[in-house]
Design an enzyme around this catalytic site. Structure first.
Site, mmCIF file in Angstrom:
data_model
loop_
_atom_site.group_PDB
_atom_site.id
_atom_site.type_symbol
_atom_site.label_atom_id
_atom_site.label_comp_id
_atom_site.label_asym_id
_atom_site.label_seq_id
_atom_site.Cartn_x
_atom_site.Cartn_y
_atom_site.Cartn_z
ATOM 1 N N LYS A 68 28.355 58.231 30.119
ATOM 2 C CA LYS A 68 27.130 57.510 29.743
ATOM 3 C C LYS A 68 26.900 57.466 28.225
ATOM 4 O O LYS A 68 26.362 56.505 27.708
ATOM 5 C CB LYS A 68 25.916 58.142 30.415
ATOM 6 C CG LYS A 68 25.876 57.937 31.924
ATOM 7 C CD LYS A 68 24.576 58.480 32.480
ATOM 8 C CE LYS A 68 24.522 58.396 33.985
ATOM 9 N NZ LYS A 68 23.209 58.790 34.503
ATOM 10 N N ASP A 104 17.422 54.460 34.319
ATOM 11 C CA ASP A 104 16.846 55.631 35.000
ATOM 12 C C ASP A 104 15.333 55.703 34.806
ATOM 13 O O ASP A 104 14.600 56.094 35.715
ATOM 14 C CB ASP A 104 17.492 56.924 34.486
ATOM 15 C CG ASP A 104 18.874 57.140 35.085
ATOM 16 O OD1 ASP A 104 19.178 56.519 36.120
ATOM 17 O OD2 ASP A 104 19.647 57.916 34.507
ATOM 18 N N ARG A 155 15.604 76.179 31.215
ATOM 19 C CA ARG A 155 16.188 77.518 31.154
ATOM 20 C C ARG A 155 16.699 77.810 29.747
ATOM 21 O O ARG A 155 16.437 78.878 29.200
ATOM 22 C CB ARG A 155 17.333 77.609 32.178
ATOM 23 C CG ARG A 155 18.074 78.913 32.162
ATOM 24 C CD ARG A 155 19.167 78.921 33.191
ATOM 25 N NE ARG A 155 20.151 77.848 32.966
ATOM 26 C CZ ARG A 155 21.216 77.665 33.718
ATOM 27 N NH1 ARG A 155 21.444 78.437 34.766
ATOM 28 N NH2 ARG A 155 22.070 76.678 33.447
ATOM 29 N N GLY A 242 13.928 61.946 45.386
ATOM 30 C CA GLY A 242 14.898 61.457 44.405
ATOM 31 C C GLY A 242 15.648 60.203 44.824
ATOM 32 O O GLY A 242 16.214 59.508 43.981
HETATM 33 P P1 ATR Z 1 21.519 65.569 33.762
HETATM 34 O O1 ATR Z 1 22.019 65.214 32.393
HETATM 35 O O2 ATR Z 1 22.226 64.878 34.886
HETATM 36 O O3 ATR Z 1 20.029 65.463 33.875
HETATM 37 P P2 ATR Z 1 22.437 68.301 33.235
HETATM 38 O O4 ATR Z 1 22.596 68.028 31.798
HETATM 39 O O5 ATR Z 1 23.603 68.789 34.017
HETATM 40 O O6 ATR Z 1 21.857 67.077 34.049
HETATM 41 O O7 ATR Z 1 21.228 69.299 33.393
HETATM 42 C C1 ATR Z 1 21.038 70.101 34.493
HETATM 43 C C2 ATR Z 1 19.704 70.821 34.293
HETATM 44 O O8 ATR Z 1 19.561 71.797 35.332
HETATM 45 C C3 ATR Z 1 19.594 71.533 32.971
HETATM 46 O O9 ATR Z 1 18.279 71.412 32.498
HETATM 47 C C4 ATR Z 1 19.933 72.979 33.365
HETATM 48 O O10 ATR Z 1 19.410 73.945 32.500
HETATM 49 P P3 ATR Z 1 20.249 74.436 31.204
HETATM 50 O O11 ATR Z 1 20.011 73.392 30.150
HETATM 51 O O12 ATR Z 1 19.661 75.755 30.858
HETATM 52 O O13 ATR Z 1 21.677 74.518 31.625
HETATM 53 C C5 ATR Z 1 19.266 73.052 34.719
HETATM 54 N N1 ATR Z 1 19.771 74.150 35.549
HETATM 55 C C6 ATR Z 1 20.972 74.233 36.158
HETATM 56 N N2 ATR Z 1 21.086 75.409 36.819
HETATM 57 C C7 ATR Z 1 19.927 76.098 36.606
HETATM 58 C C8 ATR Z 1 19.425 77.369 37.032
HETATM 59 N N3 ATR Z 1 20.155 78.193 37.811
HETATM 60 N N4 ATR Z 1 18.188 77.739 36.634
HETATM 61 C C9 ATR Z 1 17.450 76.903 35.850
HETATM 62 N N5 ATR Z 1 17.863 75.696 35.420
HETATM 63 C C10 ATR Z 1 19.086 75.293 35.789
#
Ligand code: ATR
Length: 281
Positions: A68, A104, A155, A242
């Protein structure tokens, strides 16, 4: 040479994509001669592919993970939606120029408006959990809608802060640990993390003190009703799944490639729900 318009979804891997099902349904429903296929394109080849979309026989494409950002950067023309997110999921050609959009925001905000039409009447901030590309698109939607308090909790705090910097500080960030407190006053709470997706842990957040009429949206669509949405529904909150975002984000691309603005109908939704179900069994 055939003049039948062809579009595709480009990603790596691409097998899991539901886009051919959605666009195939619309092509058939509207009796349009055209096609929409999957194209597995590796990172090494993506630049050459995107710069020669017409040469590959396509009038345009959807772009998914992990392409993307590169799609955005290669475009000759970028719609404000793509600029806001820094990534593109929809491409088309205009007089040979590669144009890019990110649908989106449109997909999320359209479905929110349909499922929770009174969301603007509620007091309290909009709280977004997560700070990836989807969080960016959704934060932009609320900012565009004129919401003054958009909170991001992630997180990894630095990612939330960099999202806030991208929007010139128009959103506020808080620590992930503050999520229960943030939920207490939220008018709308959106999960954009991968938590709650099949195979991932559930999201640990207390919804009991959310205001009456509050809205919980989850961008996870497998399962269709996440544990978060199920808890929200049981205590009388308004829920937004979603799958609606996934279906509505496909609308602008179809219109650009095939010339008809398609409708998201219960039949289409059922088709995708059945497909998701069949994958699980
Ligand atoms: P996208 O770009 O598709 O929105 P992504 O960049 O893969 O997705 O983001 C996934 C999100 O899920 C992130 O905000 C991630 O947090 P981090 O930035 O700290 O990695 C969050 N996420 C994934 N696993 C998690 C967990 N176990 N607890 C809290 N947040 C989590």
């Amino acid at each position: 040479m055939s003049t039948v318009p062809r579009a595709c979804v480009i990603g790596w891997p691409i097998e899991h994509s539901r886009s051919p099902l959605i666009h195939g349904f619309w092509l058939k429903s509207y009796g349009i001669e055209g096609s929409y296929t999957k194209q597995a394109v590796h990172t090494d080849d993506i630049e050459a592919f995107l710069l020669n979309i017409a040469g590959h026989g396509f009038v345009g494409a959807n772009v998914t993970v992990p392409h993307k950002r590169v799609a955005f950067s290669l475009a000759d023309h970028r719609e404000p939606s793509a600029v806001a997110v820094g990534a593109a999921n929809t491409l088309w050609l205009d007089d040979g120029h590669l144009c890019a959009e990110n649908t989106d925001t449109f997909g999320f905000m359209t479905y929110l408006g349909l499922k929770a039409p009174r969301w603007r009447e509620l007091d309290g901030p909009v709280v977004i959990l997560g700070a990836g590309g989807a969080a960016r698109a959704i934060a932009f939607g609320f900012l565009e809608a004129g919401v003054s308090d958009v909170y991001i909790l992630n997180r990894t705090r630095e990612r939330a802060d960099s999202l806030a910097a991208h929007f010139s500080g128009r959103v506020k960030t808080y620590d992930w640990q503050a999520r229960n407190t943030a939920a207490e006053g939220a008018s709308v709470l959106v999960n954009t993390t991968t938590l709650g997706m099949s195979g991932m842990p559930e999201i640990d957040i207390d919804l009991a003190d959310m205001p009456a009429g509050g809205v919980i949206a989850d961008i996870v669509y497998s399962p269709l009703e996440t544990e978060l949405l199920s808890r929200a529904r049981k205590i009388g909150l308004v829920t937004v799944d979603g799958l609606g975002m996934l279906l509505h984000q496909a609308v602008p691309g179809f219109e650009r490639w095939f010339g008809v603005r398609p409708r998201v109908t219960p039949e289409l939704r059922n088709l995708v729900v059945e497909d998701l179900r069949s994958l699980k069994s």
